[in-house]
Design an enzyme around this catalytic site. Structure first.
Site, mmCIF file in Angstrom:
data_model
loop_
_atom_site.group_PDB
_atom_site.id
_atom_site.type_symbol
_atom_site.label_atom_id
_atom_site.label_comp_id
_atom_site.label_asym_id
_atom_site.label_seq_id
_atom_site.Cartn_x
_atom_site.Cartn_y
_atom_site.Cartn_z
ATOM 1 N N LYS A 1 -11.756 -3.711 -2.031
ATOM 2 C CA LYS A 1 -11.639 -3.457 -0.596
ATOM 3 C C LYS A 1 -12.978 -3.226 0.105
ATOM 4 C CE LYS A 1 -7.014 -1.427 -1.059
ATOM 5 N NZ LYS A 1 -6.188 -2.100 -0.077
ATOM 6 N N ASP B 1 -3.803 -1.171 5.800
ATOM 7 C CA ASP B 1 -3.459 0.041 5.055
ATOM 8 C C ASP B 1 -3.384 1.233 5.994
ATOM 9 O OD1 ASP B 1 -3.372 -1.161 2.530
ATOM 10 O OD2 ASP B 1 -5.516 -0.893 2.216
ATOM 11 N N GLY C 1 -8.853 10.524 -4.734
ATOM 12 C CA GLY C 1 -9.442 9.196 -4.730
ATOM 13 C C GLY C 1 -10.550 9.111 -3.703
ATOM 14 N N GLY D 1 -11.613 2.414 -1.280
ATOM 15 C CA GLY D 1 -11.254 1.833 0.007
ATOM 16 C C GLY D 1 -9.939 2.327 0.550
ATOM 17 N N MET D 2 -8.925 2.456 -0.297
ATOM 18 C CA MET D 2 -7.635 2.955 0.169
ATOM 19 C C MET D 2 -7.745 4.415 0.581
ATOM 20 S SD MET D 2 -4.599 1.997 0.783
ATOM 21 C CE MET D 2 -2.963 2.635 1.121
#
Length: 275
Positions: free
Chosen positions: A69, A105, A128, A131-132
């Site tokens: 991403k 997203d 995390g 990218g997400m």
């Protein structure tokens, strides 16, 4: 689905561990709407060559999943504000050789927080820093969440993400329950089918027991170990399958210019989950 022919429009997805979710969702909508299109998932061995193929072969759309991403940013021509604002891409649209990057997203996270009426006063642990995680952190910030802690073993990436949105950072959540929150969100591959941690919990049971809402963005399987543990503990859950449906729908609209009816989306979602 029409027989393969020279006039067929191709869309693809790129992921380290492809699933059939997007393939089934998009192709089912193509069939419902009578479109001469086809969608195929790939696991690229060379990302730059794959994106060059999107451009050179006239592939209309390209979904981008973990871990690409951020890496694709240098390979596109235009960053739509939805991607530029968070430096994360999950969708590429090819207009005559010009590649424009988007991020749907963010839209999916934003809508699911609203649909589930998650109070913005809730404390949040966001696990995390990729990218997400950027898309999720941005959606949380923009929705009004302030008490958010980014959990990331990579201190540099974790602190950078937390600092970008005014959140806190911790390396991990210990099993003593000392670090707990009202909402847990997993944006790592932990629990993803086919991965090395497919059977693992992304948060310790003590944190799950202390939470009110558990959110896992992992879409395959739909019932990840985290979601299963949360259901067993009687917690409200938001699943990666829900994220997958919303972000895929917005990708479909970007690719085709057509917004399917709610009934058509439900039929595609049911088909996707029936695999």
């Amino acid at each position: 689905m029409p027989i393969l022919n020279k006039d067929m429009t191709l869309c693809i997805s790129l992921s380290a561990r492809p699933s059939n979710n997007g393939t089934r969702f998009h192709n089912h909508l193509y069939e419902q709407l009578g479109l001469n299109w086809i969608y195929k998932a790939f696991a690229p061995t060379d990302l730059a060559q794959a994106i060059a193929g999107v451009r050179g072969l006239g592939i209309r759309g390209c979904a981008v999943s973990m871990p690409y991403k951020e890496d694709v940013i240098a390979l596109v021509d235009v960053m739509d504000p939805s991607a530029k604002a968070i430096d994360s891409v999950n969708t590429i649209v090819n207009d005559g050789g010009t590649l424009t990057a988007y991020n749907t997203d963010y839209t999916a996270i934003e809508q699911l927080l609203q649909r589930n009426a998650v109070p913005t006063g809730y404390s949040v642990l966001l696990k995390g820093a990729g990218g997400m995680a950027k898309a999720t952190a941005a959606a949380l910030r923009d929705a009004g969440f302030r008490n958010v802690t980014v959990i990331a073993r990579n201190e540099e990436a974790g602190r950078a993400l937390a600092g970008l949105y005014g959140f806190a950072w911790r390396a991990d959540v210990d099993s003593s329950g000392a670090v707990a929150a009202d909402m847990l969100i997993n944006v790592t591959p932990i629990g993803m089918a086919g991965g090395p941690d497919a059977g693992s919990l992304s948060f310790p049971q003590e944190a799950i027991d202390a939470a009110k809402v558990v959110f896992d963005v992992v879409a395959l399987p739909a019932e990840t170990p985290l979601i299963a543990a949360a259901r067993a503990a009687g917690k409200a859950v938001i699943t990666g399958a829900e994220v997958a449906t919303i972000q895929a729908l917005e990708q479909f609209v970007l690719y085709t210019g057509i917004r399917p009816t709610d009934a058509q989306v439900r039929a595609a979602e049911d088909f996707m989950r029936a695999q």
